[in-house]
Design a protein around this motif. Structure first.
Motif, short mmCIF file in Angstrom:
data_model
loop_
_atom_site.label_atom_id
_atom_site.label_comp_id
_atom_site.label_asym_id
_atom_site.label_seq_id
_atom_site.Cartn_x
_atom_site.Cartn_y
_atom_site.Cartn_z
N THR A 132 0.85 -1.19 0.00
CA THR A 132 0.00 0.00 0.00
C THR A 132 0.88 1.24 0.00
N ALA A 133 0.74 2.05 -1.03
CA ALA A 133 1.52 3.29 -1.14
C ALA A 133 0.69 4.45 -0.61
N ARG A 134 1.36 5.32 0.10
CA ARG A 134 0.72 6.54 0.61
C ARG A 134 1.55 7.73 0.14
N ILE A 135 0.88 8.76 -0.34
CA ILE A 135 1.58 9.97 -0.75
C ILE A 135 1.96 10.73 0.52
N ARG A 136 3.25 10.86 0.74
CA ARG A 136 3.76 11.55 1.92
C ARG A 136 3.78 13.06 1.70
N LEU A 162 6.53 9.12 -1.90
CA LEU A 162 5.69 8.00 -1.48
C LEU A 162 6.35 7.21 -0.36
N GLU A 163 5.49 6.64 0.51
CA GLU A 163 5.96 5.69 1.50
C GLU A 163 5.12 4.44 1.35
N ILE A 171 3.43 1.35 3.33
CA ILE A 171 2.99 1.00 4.68
C ILE A 171 3.57 -0.33 5.14
N ASP A 220 -1.58 -1.02 -4.06
CA ASP A 220 -2.77 -0.19 -3.85
C ASP A 220 -2.29 1.19 -3.43
N ILE A 221 -3.14 2.18 -3.65
CA ILE A 221 -2.81 3.55 -3.26
C ILE A 221 -3.80 4.00 -2.20
N ALA A 222 -3.27 4.39 -1.03
CA ALA A 222 -4.10 4.90 0.05
C ALA A 222 -4.26 6.40 -0.12
N LEU A 223 -5.49 6.86 -0.12
CA LEU A 223 -5.75 8.29 -0.26
C LEU A 223 -6.14 8.89 1.07
#
Length: 60
Positions: free
Chosen positions: A4-8, A17-18, A20, A57-60
């Motif tokens: 799961t990628a999160r835009i930092r 990106l980080e 999780i 997946d991308i976490a928004l």
């Protein structure tokens, strides 16, 4: 492996990106649609596993 990628942050036209599930793993992408490829490449480089083993997946 599911990631799961999160835009930092977003600055200077780049998305930082980080990931999780992999603390400390970071990636960067120019466009939103490039996020999965950027994360796969960073994860593959970090683990030595093929990029095809990662589902992002991308976490928004």
């Amino acid at each position: 492996m599911k990631l799961t990628a999160r835009i930092r942050s977003a600055s200077d036209g780049w998305l930082a990106l980080e990931v999780i599930e992999m603390p400390g793993l970071e990636a960067a992408a120019k466009r939103f649609e490039d996020i999965p490829d950027a994360v796969r490449a960073a994860a593959a480089q970090s683990t030595g596993r093929p990029q095809t083993e990662f589902d992002v997946d991308i976490a928004l």
